[in-house]
Scaffold this motif. Structure first.
Motif, PDB file in Angstrom:
ATOM      1  N   SER A 222       6.708  19.299   0.662  1.00 16.30           N
ATOM      2  CA  SER A 222       7.303  18.055   0.193  1.00 16.30           C
ATOM      3  C   SER A 222       6.310  16.917   0.382  1.00 16.30           C
ATOM      4  N   CYS A 223       6.397  15.938  -0.484  1.00 19.55           N
ATOM      5  CA  CYS A 223       5.532  14.769  -0.375  1.00 19.55           C
ATOM      6  C   CYS A 223       6.348  13.549  -0.786  1.00 19.55           C
ATOM      7  N   ALA A 224       6.544  12.641   0.169  1.00 16.89           N
ATOM      8  CA  ALA A 224       7.322  11.445  -0.088  1.00 16.89           C
ATOM      9  C   ALA A 224       6.410  10.226  -0.146  1.00 16.89           C
ATOM     10  N   ALA A 225       6.597   9.414  -1.171  1.00 17.59           N
ATOM     11  CA  ALA A 225       5.812   8.191  -1.323  1.00 17.59           C
ATOM     12  C   ALA A 225       6.597   7.013  -0.762  1.00 17.59           C
ATOM     13  N   SER A 226       5.934   6.215   0.077  1.00 18.84           N
ATOM     14  CA  SER A 226       6.557   5.011   0.619  1.00 18.84           C
ATOM     15  C   SER A 226       5.686   3.801   0.303  1.00 18.84           C
ATOM     16  N   GLY A 227       6.243   2.608   0.512  1.00 20.45           N
ATOM     17  CA  GLY A 227       5.489   1.405   0.201  1.00 20.45           C
ATOM     18  C   GLY A 227       5.356   1.172  -1.283  1.00 20.45           C
ATOM     19  N   THR A 228       6.392   1.575  -2.023  1.00 20.95           N
ATOM     20  CA  THR A 228       6.310   1.546  -3.484  1.00 20.95           C
ATOM     21  C   THR A 228       6.971   0.312  -4.086  1.00 20.95           C
ATOM     22  N   GLY A 229       7.211  -0.723  -3.256  1.00 17.22           N
ATOM     23  CA  GLY A 229       7.944  -1.881  -3.747  1.00 17.22           C
ATOM     24  C   GLY A 229       7.287  -2.590  -4.908  1.00 17.22           C
ATOM     25  N   SER A 230       5.948  -2.584  -4.982  1.00 17.92           N
ATOM     26  CA  SER A 230       5.230  -3.268  -6.049  1.00 17.92           C
ATOM     27  C   SER A 230       4.885  -2.346  -7.212  1.00 17.92           C
ATOM     28  N   ILE A 231       5.344  -1.113  -7.100  1.00 16.77           N
ATOM     29  CA  ILE A 231       5.006  -0.136  -8.130  1.00 16.77           C
ATOM     30  C   ILE A 231       5.952  -0.271  -9.314  1.00 16.77           C
ATOM     31  N   PHE A 232       5.373  -0.280 -10.503  1.00 18.86           N
ATOM     32  CA  PHE A 232       6.200  -0.242 -11.716  1.00 18.86           C
ATOM     33  C   PHE A 232       6.648   1.178 -12.011  1.00 18.86           C
ATOM     34  N   ARG A 233       5.700   2.101 -11.846  1.00 11.78           N
ATOM     35  CA  ARG A 233       6.020   3.499 -12.141  1.00 11.78           C
ATOM     36  C   ARG A 233       5.045   4.413 -11.393  1.00 11.78           C
ATOM     37  N   ILE A 234       5.576   5.498 -10.863  1.00  7.84           N
ATOM     38  CA  ILE A 234       4.716   6.568 -10.386  1.00  7.84           C
ATOM     39  C   ILE A 234       4.549   7.523 -11.556  1.00  7.84           C
ATOM     40  N   ASN A 235       3.377   7.627 -12.057  1.00  6.93           N
ATOM     41  CA  ASN A 235       3.120   8.458 -13.231  1.00  6.93           C
ATOM     42  C   ASN A 235       3.083   9.925 -12.833  1.00  6.93           C
TER      43      ASN A 235
ATOM     44  N   GLN B 228       0.846  -1.180   0.000  1.00 11.16           N
ATOM     45  CA  GLN B 228       0.000   0.000   0.000  1.00 11.16           C
ATOM     46  C   GLN B 228       0.891   1.242   0.000  1.00 11.16           C
ATOM     47  N   VAL B 229       0.668   2.098  -0.948  1.00 12.48           N
ATOM     48  CA  VAL B 229       1.452   3.329  -1.042  1.00 12.48           C
ATOM     49  C   VAL B 229       0.922   4.346  -0.044  1.00 12.48           C
ATOM     50  N   GLN B 230       1.837   5.017   0.628  1.00 14.98           N
ATOM     51  CA  GLN B 230       1.473   6.120   1.515  1.00 14.98           C
ATOM     52  C   GLN B 230       2.196   7.371   1.058  1.00 14.98           C
ATOM     53  N   LEU B 231       1.493   8.483   1.103  1.00 11.65           N
ATOM     54  CA  LEU B 231       2.063   9.780   0.759  1.00 11.65           C
ATOM     55  C   LEU B 231       2.112  10.616   2.026  1.00 11.65           C
ATOM     56  N   VAL B 232       3.297  11.066   2.379  1.00 10.80           N
ATOM     57  CA  VAL B 232       3.476  11.854   3.594  1.00 10.80           C
ATOM     58  C   VAL B 232       3.933  13.252   3.213  1.00 10.80           C
ATOM     59  N   GLU B 233       3.118  14.232   3.574  1.00  7.17           N
ATOM     60  CA  GLU B 233       3.390  15.622   3.225  1.00  7.17           C
ATOM     61  C   GLU B 233       4.045  16.344   4.397  1.00  7.17           C
ATOM     62  N   SER B 234       4.801  17.359   4.077  1.00  4.48           N
ATOM     63  CA  SER B 234       5.395  18.211   5.094  1.00  4.48           C
ATOM     64  C   SER B 234       5.639  19.582   4.497  1.00  4.48           C
ATOM     65  N   GLY B 235       5.865  20.558   5.376  1.00  5.47           N
ATOM     66  CA  GLY B 235       6.252  21.877   4.912  1.00  5.47           C
ATOM     67  C   GLY B 235       5.179  22.945   5.001  1.00  5.47           C
ATOM     68  N   GLY B 236       3.973  22.587   5.389  1.00  7.53           N
ATOM     69  CA  GLY B 236       2.939  23.600   5.524  1.00  7.53           C
ATOM     70  C   GLY B 236       3.181  24.482   6.736  1.00  7.53           C
ATOM     71  N   GLY B 237       2.369  25.525   6.876  1.00  6.05           N
ATOM     72  CA  GLY B 237       2.508  26.397   8.027  1.00  6.05           C
ATOM     73  C   GLY B 237       1.874  27.747   7.787  1.00  6.05           C
ATOM     74  N   LEU B 238       2.244  28.689   8.650  1.00  6.05           N
ATOM     75  CA  LEU B 238       1.723  30.049   8.593  1.00  6.05           C
ATOM     76  C   LEU B 238       2.814  30.979   8.062  1.00  6.05           C
ATOM     77  N   VAL B 239       2.445  31.805   7.112  1.00  8.65           N
ATOM     78  CA  VAL B 239       3.405  32.732   6.517  1.00  8.65           C
ATOM     79  C   VAL B 239       2.682  34.029   6.176  1.00  8.65           C
ATOM     80  N   GLN B 240       3.413  35.119   6.173  1.00  9.81           N
ATOM     81  CA  GLN B 240       2.826  36.398   5.784  1.00  9.81           C
ATOM     82  C   GLN B 240       2.735  36.499   4.265  1.00  9.81           C
ATOM     83  N   ALA B 241       1.818  37.319   3.818  1.00  8.70           N
ATOM     84  CA  ALA B 241       1.679  37.554   2.381  1.00  8.70           C
ATOM     85  C   ALA B 241       3.010  38.025   1.808  1.00  8.70           C
TER      86      ALA B 241
END
Length: 123
Positions: A21-34, A1-14
């Protein structure tokens, strides 16, 4: 099962910047991430809109509202996609979701979503 883990959000001024960032894990059975991409949703219940997407061949697509301010990129060796957001505006405030369209070795195609990361831009 592929999991996507995001990071980097937050509060910023205009006018400020953030990098998601988004890292995909559990990709052992994946042929390709399109295509990998970022969508956003604001407020809750509103339809998610495409922000930016990038194919396995590095072709990119952007929403008109972010062209010239956001840059999407990916590192195929790390199964990671990035979104550099510059000149942020209050209307960019949303929950940002990572998206990945995958093809398994069996030929099956599946779509996965991350859990979402909040981006808040104050005026």
């Amino acid at each position: 099962q592929v999991q996507l883990v995001e990071s980097g959000g937050g509060l910023v001024q205009a006018g400020g910047s953030l990098r998601l960032s988004c890292a995909a894990s559990g990709t052992g059975s994946i042929f390709r991430i399109n295509t990998m991409g970022w969508y956003r949703q604001a407020p809750p219940g509103k339809e998610r809109e495409l922000v930016a997407a990038i194919t396995s061949g590095d072709s990119t697509n952007y929403a008109d509202s972010v062209k010239g301010r956001f840059t999407i990129s990916r590192d195929n060796a790390k199964n990671t996609v990035y979104l550099q957001m510059n000149s942020l505006k209050p209307e960019d405030t949303a929950v940002y979701y990572c998206h990945a369209d995958t093809t398994y070795r069996s030929g099956l195609r599946s779509v996965y979503w991350g859990q979402g990361t909040q981006v808040t831009v104050s005026s």
